[in-house]
Design a protein around this motif. Structure first.
Motif, short mmCIF file in Angstrom:
data_model
loop_
_atom_site.label_atom_id
_atom_site.label_comp_id
_atom_site.label_asym_id
_atom_site.label_seq_id
_atom_site.Cartn_x
_atom_site.Cartn_y
_atom_site.Cartn_z
N MET A 198 0.56 -1.34 -0.05
CA MET A 198 0.05 0.09 -0.08
C MET A 198 0.90 1.12 0.03
N THR A 199 2.10 1.28 0.75
CA THR A 199 2.94 2.29 0.67
C THR A 199 3.38 2.73 -0.67
N ASN A 200 3.83 1.61 -1.36
CA ASN A 200 4.30 1.71 -2.68
C ASN A 200 3.25 2.32 -3.74
N LEU A 201 1.90 1.74 -3.58
CA LEU A 201 0.85 2.30 -4.54
C LEU A 201 0.47 3.54 -4.13
N ILE A 202 0.38 3.95 -2.76
CA ILE A 202 -0.36 5.27 -2.63
C ILE A 202 0.89 6.46 -2.66
N GLU A 203 2.07 6.03 -2.43
CA GLU A 203 3.15 7.04 -2.48
C GLU A 203 3.52 7.46 -4.12
N ASN A 204 3.30 6.13 -4.74
CA ASN A 204 3.67 6.38 -6.63
C ASN A 204 2.35 7.31 -7.06
N ALA A 205 1.09 6.99 -6.48
CA ALA A 205 0.03 7.93 -6.95
C ALA A 205 0.14 9.20 -6.66
N ALA A 206 0.69 9.90 -5.56
CA ALA A 206 1.14 10.93 -5.19
C ALA A 206 2.28 11.61 -6.05
N LYS A 207 3.31 10.65 -6.06
CA LYS A 207 4.47 11.01 -6.78
C LYS A 207 4.10 11.48 -8.13
N TYR A 208 3.39 10.69 -8.77
CA TYR A 208 3.38 10.77 -10.25
C TYR A 208 1.91 11.33 -10.77
N SER A 209 1.54 12.25 -9.86
CA SER A 209 0.18 12.86 -10.20
C SER A 209 0.59 14.49 -9.74
N ASN A 210 -0.40 15.28 -10.35
CA ASN A 210 -0.24 16.57 -10.28
C ASN A 210 -0.56 17.21 -8.79
N GLU A 211 0.12 18.31 -8.28
CA GLU A 211 -0.07 19.03 -6.96
C GLU A 211 -1.51 19.40 -7.16
#
Length: 237
Positions: free
Chosen positions: A124-137
């Motif tokens: 879940m850390t990988n998926l949620i952090e990826n979602a934040a990292k690769y989406s716009n502010e």
């Protein structure tokens, strides 16, 4: 491990970049300390900190990859409530991405599942952090759990540049990075989703991705099993 030489070669390349950056800026500060203003010193120290964190992440991911292929790794399966496992992960990631909004839609009818709790939280850390990292502010990351027949569905949705269908399988391979404006700005090892997929499958789950209309959703499906059923599956392997 398959393609062992290729793996070592890529690892060496990935480690060299942050190490070279850390050494370069440290040497600049040591040799030119009196000539640098405070703003430059802070900037260089921030770069050294960021690259150190990147290095730590790389090492942790590479250790995880090594463990994935080790027969000595033991998963400890226990009954888990998804709400109690996912909420702490969201709280931690929130602090690192203050410009993002995080929405957790937990369906109260979602049954407990049998997983290794630590490995599940790593997923879940990988998926949620990826979602934040690769989406716009200032966009929203949505995490949803709900029953899905004999499975539990967990979805993580972001609003970023998206993933082309021809890259759906590629993103789950080692050292894979999709080329787009956001990934060029964000540093990564290309190991997170490879590790995630392997951990999901080790716990009898499956993972998929779908992207379009400005949204990308990763979905994990875990079977609903009793402790006894899970134990029988593991013993028969």
């Amino acid at each position: 491990m398959d393609n062992y030489e290729d793996f070592i070669s890529t690892v060496s390349h990935e480690l060299r970049t942050p190490l070279t950056s850390i050494r370069g800026f440290a040497q600049t500060m040591l040799t030119s300390w009196d000539k640098l203003d405070d703003e430059s010193k802070k900037k260089f120290l921030k770069i050294i900190e960021d690259q150190s964190n990147r290095l730590i992440g790389l090492v942790e991911n590479m250790l995880s990859v090594t463990k994935l292929h080790s027969e000595k790794e033991i998963l400890i399966f226990k009954e888990a409530n998804l709400k109690t496992l996912i909420e702490p992960v969201i709280d931690i990631i929130k602090t690192a991405y203050p410009t993002h909004k995080f929405e957790f839609n937990f369906n109260e009818n979602t049954p407990n599942i049998i997983v290794d709790k630590d490995k599940f939280q790593q997923i879940m850390t990988n998926l949620i952090e990826n979602a934040a990292k690769y989406s716009n502010e200032n966009t929203t990351i949505t995490i949803t759990t709900e029953p899905a027949g004999d499975y539990v569905s967990i979805k993580v949705t972001d609003r970023g540049v998206g993933i082309l269908p021809e890259n759906y399988n590629k993103i789950f391979t080692k050292f894979s990075r999709i080329d787009n404006p956001l990934t060029r700005k964000v540093q990564g090892s290309g190991l997170g989703l490879y590790i995630t997929k392997n951990l999901v499958e080790k716990m009898d789950g499956r993972i998929s991705v779908i992207s379009g209309d400005g949204e990308t959703t990763f979905e994990i499906l875990f079977p609903v099993k009793s402790v006894e059923e899970q134990a029988r599956v593991k013993c028969n392997r």
